[in-house]
Design an enzyme around this catalytic site. Structure first.
Site, PDB file in Angstrom:
ATOM      1  CE1 TYR A 109      -3.504   2.741   0.637  1.00  0.00           C
ATOM      2  CE2 TYR A 109      -1.965   3.520   2.317  1.00  0.00           C
ATOM      3  CZ  TYR A 109      -3.076   3.726   1.516  1.00  0.00           C
ATOM      4  OH  TYR A 109      -3.755   4.909   1.589  1.00  0.00           O
ATOM      5  CD  GLN A 349     -20.672  26.028  55.759  1.00  0.00           C
ATOM      6  OE1 GLN A 349     -20.125  24.946  55.821  1.00  0.00           O
ATOM      7  NE2 GLN A 349     -21.848  26.189  55.186  1.00  0.00           N
ATOM      8  CG  ASN A 385      -1.506   2.041   7.115  1.00  0.00           C
ATOM      9  OD1 ASN A 385      -1.273   0.916   7.517  1.00  0.00           O
ATOM     10  ND2 ASN A 385      -2.268   2.280   6.061  1.00  0.00           N
ATOM     11  CE  LYS A 457     -18.877  50.227  37.578  1.00  0.00           C
ATOM     12  NZ  LYS A 457     -19.844  49.200  38.054  1.00  0.00           N
TER      13      LYS A 457
END
Length: 717
Positions: A109, A349, A385, A457
């Site tokens: 291939y 908390q 591959n 801001k």
């Protein structure tokens, strides 16, 4: 043990011996994967930084790390690449095998066949086939102007080149060693081929972008590179610049496929992204601890037992790091006294952005660590591959080019980054809101007149924008797969796309981190100002009380002298910035509360109030009038002393483990305390910190904050 195995089966291609790939006690590699996660995240970051700063990266095919990829990608420190000579034989063996099989007429291939869905086609013109492969894959679009933004960032390209060399060095790909040497020369001379930003699905590897590296090597006329000074070079000019006089390569059978059929672009970019992400994750833990300091938080949220009972290592380490920063902190000691003095002044908390920050950050650290190891496995993998197995005399047709580890790791990392950013925004929002920030001024305004100073801001609006974009980017890429290449590549990883989106997310988190750090430094200085002003107000109230309340008109002791202690309690309990811009205003709480104390004492003074010489009511006017004359002057003097560096009360931050970050921002970067009276804007100061983060200058201050930590939580006692 490995040596005996080699003798038994003799399998060896290149630098990686096959028995090492198949350890008997760990045949599925889970043990190796787990082993890499041993130790703390902090130790791992320290290792990354040490590797990043080494002058040479030696490539042998099996031990490349993300920090080494990041070092070569930036090229800022002139790090060089060296190829292991021991890999040459294995690389040559696989290349020779391809040529031998071609001469024998073996059908392989990509060597004698077409590609992908058209692999049924056949040819004996191996070299011409490789040339056509590169031509048709050059399908990327760059645009005609520099502003078009369709070129892959050069750092990502350098990362891809390094990773591809590392893969090909392992000797399973059928390519000449000389080609790898030329790519290395490009890296070492800072000559970078231009790759398209888009056009790959990272499934048969990053075919399209990698084909442009191959195009440069073969001298394609459309190939371009960028030199070290940003100059554009043709392929011929690039070869000349790096001193290659042997001409362009005529690719042999399989060599074109070896160059393009791999995941190097996606995994290379993922490596640089994860290097930055690990640093930012550590920074977020320290910033959370500083947030607890300036918010006067209760440190019990880091107690080891809480986190040990939850079992998650990321959470346990995040809490331990915060615990180390807060242990002995001057802010924590002062806050403890405040909570004992008036336990009802704030909720029992702390809010979730502070109290659950270890629980929030811990899982993100775990995801980032796992993704880091996944990408390190990928950059040390053979991912093309077919694979050439010389030892068994065969070509293996598989799918290692599928970049799923990249796509999945990057999607997960991006989600973790978004979560870190979300916490940061929640913390920032509390910090600038005077309803939540325990006495700091609204918007962290540092000036004398809050009506002409709106502090952070604009920065809060920017943070909302950053956070929104970051949350959008958290959406996964990998669920948007399209079937490609005539339905041959019908599932594909989208690895590079996910890496690119994660790179965007990292950039935004850097913006958020820099803005948050500047705001925290502002809060630190405001706490310093607050302490000095409160001290001044207390001293002034005490002086005025002694002069006006201690004695009567004839020098006799007056009942109002007992008011002083309660008057000073008012000063201790009242938020300084709620009144300090006009401390004697009748509409501000200080004067109201001081008068209330005097009135309450007068109401309990009984029959004495009927006598002018013993009446506390009669003293109120004198007390207030003298205070109105003296207090504004004393407050201005205290501010002036602070501005000139001669504050009566030193800045607590110098006694804290978080001091290195504050010192870095204020002294090394010169980012200033911001007020509406100055010309300097928040964005200018944030820009300094952002640039420092991008250049890696913040790494040492981060590590300095954790110097001396032994990697364990404080003992439970």
């Amino acid at each position: 043990m490995a040596t005996n195995s080699i003798k038994q089966n003799g399998h060896k291609n290149g630098s990686v011996e096959l028995p090492e790939l198949c350890i008997k006690k760990d045949p599925l590699n889970w043990g190796v994967a787990a082993e890499t996660l041993k130790g703390s995240h902090l130790d791992e970051v320290k290792r990354m930084v040490a590797e990043y700063r080494k002058p040479v990266v030696k490539l042998g095919g099996e031990s490349l790390t993300i920090s080494q990829v990041a070092a070569i990608a930036t090229h800022d420190s002139g790090v060089k690449v060296e190829l292991s000579e021991s890999a040459r034989a294995g690389v040559k063996a696989s290349s020779d095998w391809v040529m031998d099989s071609m001469s024998k007429g073996t059908d392989s291939y990509g060597v004698t066949t077409g590609f992908g869905a058209t692999s049924h086609r056949r040819t004996k013109q191996g070299a011409a086939l490789q040339k056509e492969l590169i031509r048709f894959l050059n399908a990327g679009v760059f645009g005609s102007t520099k502003e078009s933004g369709h070129t892959l960032p050069h750092q990502a390209t350098r990362a891809a080149m390094l990773v591809r060399i590392n893969t090909l060095l392992q000797g399973y790909s059928g390519i000449r060693f000389e080609i790898l040497e030329v790519i290395t020369k490009f890296l070492n001379n800072n000559v970078t081929p231009c790759l398209p930003l888009r056009g790959t699905i990272t499934a048969s590897g990053d075919l399209v972008p990698l084909s442009y590296i191959a195009g440069m090597l073969t001298g394609r006329p459309n190939s371009k590179a960028v030199g070290p000074d940003g100059q554009t070079l043709s392929a011929a000019e690039a070869f000349e610049f790096v001193g290659i006089n042997s001409g362009f390569f005529e690719l042999q059978p399989k060599e074109g496929l070896a160059l393009v059929n791999g995941t190097a672009v996606g995994s290379g970019l993922a490596s640089t992204v994860l290097f930055d992400t690990n640093i930012l994750a550590l920074l977020s833990e320290i910033l959370s601890a500083i947030f607890a300091e300036v918010m006067q938080g209760k440190p019990e949220f880091t107690d080891h037992l809480t986190h040990k009972l939850k079992h998650h290592p990321g959470q346990i380490e995040a809490a331990a790091i915060m615990e180390h920063i807060l242990d002995g902190s001057s802010y924590v000691k002062a806050a403890k006294k405040l909570h004992e003095q008036d336990p009802l002044q704030k909720p029992k908390q702390d809010r979730y952005a502070l109290r659950t920050s270890p629980q929030w950050l811990g899982p993100q650290i775990e995801v980032i660590r796992y993704s880091t190891k996944s990408i390190e496995r990928e950059i040390d993998s053979v991912n093309d591959n077919p694979l050439i197995d010389v030892s068994r005399n065969k070509a293996l047709h598989g799918g290692n080019f599928q970049g799923t580890p990249i796509g999945v790791s990057m999607d997960n990392t991006r989600l973790a980054i978004a979560s870190i950013g979300k916490l940061m925004f929640a913390q920032f929002s509390e910090l600038v809101n005077d309803f939540y920030n325990n006495g700091l001024p609204s918007n962290l305004s540092g000036g004398r007149n809050p009506s002409l100073d709106y502090g952070f801001k604009g920065a809060e609006i920017a943070m909302a924008s950053y956070c929104s974009e970051l949350q959008f980017l958290a959406n996964p890429v990998t669920n948007h797969v399209q079937s490609a290449e005539q339905h041959n590549q019908d599932v594909n990883s989208l690895g590079l796309i996910s890496s690119r989106k994660t790179a965007e997310a990292v950039d935004i988190l850097k913006l958020m981190s820099s803005t948050f750090l500047v705001a925290l430094c502002q809060a630190i200085d405001l706490r310093h100002l607050e302490e000095n002003l409160r001290n001044t107000v207390k001293n002034t109230v005490s002086q005025v009380a002694k002069r006006t309340l201690t004695t009567g008109v004839n020098g006799e002791l007056h009942p109002s002298r007992f008011c002083e202690k309660d008057l000073l309690k008012v000063v201790d309990r009242e938020y300084v910035f709620a009144y300090i811009d006009d401390p004697c205003s009748a509409t501000y709480p200080l004067m109201q509360k001081l008068r209330q104390v005097l009135v309450e004492h007068a109401l309990t003074n009984g029959e004495n109030e009927k006598n002018a010489s013993t009446s506390i009511f009669q003293k109120i006017v004198a007390f207030e009038e003298e205070l109105k004359v003296l207090l504004p002057k004393e407050v201005d003097s205290a501010r002036a002393a602070l501005d000139s560096g001669s504050a009566g009360v030193p800045n607590r931050i110098t006694e804290c483990r978080s001091y290195p970050l504050y010192k870095f921002v204020r002294e090394e970067l010169g980012a200033e305390y911001l007020t509406g009276e100055k010309v300097r804007s928040p964005g200018e100061e944030c820009d300094k910190v952002f640039t420092a983060i991008c250049e890696g200058k913040i790494i040492d201050p981060i590590l300095d904050c954790l110097e001396g930590w032994n990697g364990a939580p404080l003992p439970i006692c």
